[in-house]
Enzyme design. Structure first.
Site, PDB file in Angstrom:
ATOM      1  N   LYS A  66       0.794  -1.226   0.116  1.00 33.25           N
ATOM      2  CA  LYS A  66       0.004   0.036   0.105  1.00 33.25           C
ATOM      3  C   LYS A  66       0.951   1.327  -0.051  1.00 33.25           C
ATOM      4  CE  LYS A  66      -4.053  -2.203   2.017  1.00 33.25           C
ATOM      5  NZ  LYS A  66      -4.855  -2.094   3.134  1.00 33.25           N
ATOM      6  N   ASP A 102     -10.123   2.243   2.579  1.00 34.12           N
ATOM      7  CA  ASP A 102     -10.195   1.272   3.997  1.00 34.12           C
ATOM      8  C   ASP A 102     -10.906   2.033   5.166  1.00 34.12           C
ATOM      9  OD1 ASP A 102      -8.806  -1.002   3.031  1.00 34.12           O
ATOM     10  OD2 ASP A 102      -7.083  -0.330   3.599  1.00 34.12           O
TER      11      ASP A 102
END
Ligand code: NAP
Length: 282
Positions: A66, A102
Site C-alpha cells: 500500500k 479502507d
C-alpha cells in the site's frame, strides 16, 4: 470490451475481492473482469505498469504494497494523501490516481451496518500500522469525542498521532497515544483492533474494564472469531469482525472505477453464508 481489474498483493491467493467485485458487477450490470495478481516482493511497480499497459483499468492493493502504491500514484485523493497509503488505483487519461477506501469502509460498516455512530464517542484504535493510518482521517471526520491510539511499540503510536495532528480539531477531546499499560481506568465506546495480532491467535493486553456499557469491539480481521472478539463479548461488549469493512471498502473502490454504488448488505450476507473467508486481507 470487458474492462479489466485485479487485486495485487503478496500473498493474494486467499483474497475475497474477486468474489465481491464479481457480485457487485452482476447486480449492477457492469461488464468487468476482476482477478488476483501475485506480485514479487521486489516487483510491485513493474507488475502494476504491465497490467496498466495491457489495458487494465484499476487495481486494489493489499499487503504489503500500500505504501509503494502511494509512491506510484501521480495524484492522491484526500484520504490517500492523509494516510500515506493507497489501496485503490485508477488508470485514466494517462494518469495513475491513488485512493484509500479502507477508512470509509470502516466508518460505513460502523454506521450503516452495525448501527454504531462515531460522533461524540470515545474511540480506541489498537495498532499503529498501515490499517490504522488508513482509518484515522475518516474516523476523525465523524467527529468523535476522542481517539486514543495504543500500540505495542509506543513510538509508532506517537508518530501516528503526530502525523494526524492537523486533524486534532475534529475530535472534541483530541487524539493521543498510549501504551497498553496506560489504559487502566479508561473507558471507550468503540474499540477497534487494527493490529494483526488476531491472525496469530493473540490479543493486545487490554484491561477488562475498557469497554463502556453498550460499547462495540471491532476486529479488522475477518473470517474467524478472534481472541479479542471472545474477550470483548466476555466483558459485555458487542463484537464485530472486519468482513463488513472489507465489503464496504470494495464498494467504494467499485464506485471510484465505475461511478456506480453497489448495495453491500446482500454481499456481506452472501459471504457470511459462504463462511466469511479463510483469512484476512486489507
Ligand atoms: P501492519 O502494518 O503490519 O501493522 C500491524 C500492527 O499490529 C502493528 O501496530 C503491530 O504492533 C501490531 N501487532 C502485531 N502483532 C501484535 C501483537 N501480538 N500484540 C500487539 N500488537 C501487535 O498491518 P496493517 O496493514 O496495519 O493491518 C492490520 C490488520 O488489519 C491485519 O490483520 C489486516 O489484515 C487487517 N485489515 C483488514 C481490513 C479489512 O477490510 N477488514 C483492511 C485493512 C487491514 P508493533 O508496531 O508493535 O509491531
Amino acid at each position: 470490451m470487458t474492462d479489466q481489474y485485479a487485486v495485487i498483493g503478496n500473498p493474494v491467493e486467499h483474497s475475497l475481492s474477486p468474489a465481491i467485485h464479481a457480485e457487485f458487477a452482476r447486480v449492477t450490470g457492469q461488464d468487468i473482469a476482476y482477478v488476483r495478481m501475485l506480485a514479487p516482493l521486489d516487483g510491485f511497480r513493474e507488475s502494476v505498469l504491465r497490467f496498466r499497459d495491457g489495458g487494465g483499468k484499476g487495481l486494489n492493493i493489499t499487503l504489503p504494497f500500500k505504501q509503494e502504491a502511494w509512491q506510484l500514484a501521480e495524484i492522491h485523493s484526500g484520504s490517500a494523501r492523509e494516510a500515506g497509503a493507497v489501496n485503490t488505483l485508477k488508470f485514466e487519461n494517462g494518469t495513475i490516481a491513488g485512493h484509500n477506501t479502507d477508512g470509509i469502509g470502516l466508518t460505513r460498516d460502523l454506521k450503516d451496518n452495525l448501527d454504531c455512530p462515531v460522533r461524540d464517542r470515545r474511540v480506541l484504535v489498537m495498532g499503529a500500522g498501515g490499517a490504522s493510518y488508513g482509518v484515522m482521517e475518516p474516523l476523525l471526520r465523524e467527529l468523535p469525542q476522542q481517539v486514543v491510539v495504543a500500540n505495542r511499540t509506543l513510538d509508532k503510536a506517537v508518530a501516528l498521532v503526530a502525523h494526524f495532528e492537523a486533524l486534532q480539531k475534529f475530535a472534541s477531546q483530541g487524539i493521543s497515544a498510549r501504551p497498553y499499560s496506560g489504559l487502566a481506568g479508561a473507558r471507550f465506546d468503540i474499540v477497534v483492533n487494527a493490529t494483526s495480532a488476531g491472525l496469530a491467535d493473540v490479543m493486545p493486553p487490554l484491561p477488562r474494564e475498557i469497554f463502556a456499557p453498550g460499547s462495540l469491539a471491532y476486529e479488522m480481521v475477518y473470517g474467524r472469531r478472534t481472541l479479542f472478539m471472545e474477550f470483548a463479548a466476555g466483558c459485555g461488549a458487542k463484537a464485530a469482525d472486519g468482513l463488513g469493512m472489507l465489503v464496504e471498502q470494495a464498494a467504494e473502490s467499485f464506485f471510484i472505477w465505475r461511478g456506480v454504488r453497489p448495495a453491500t448488505k446482500p454481499v456481506i450476507d452472501l459471504l457470511r453464508r459462504e463462511g466469511g473467508g479463510r483469512r484476512a486481507e486489507g
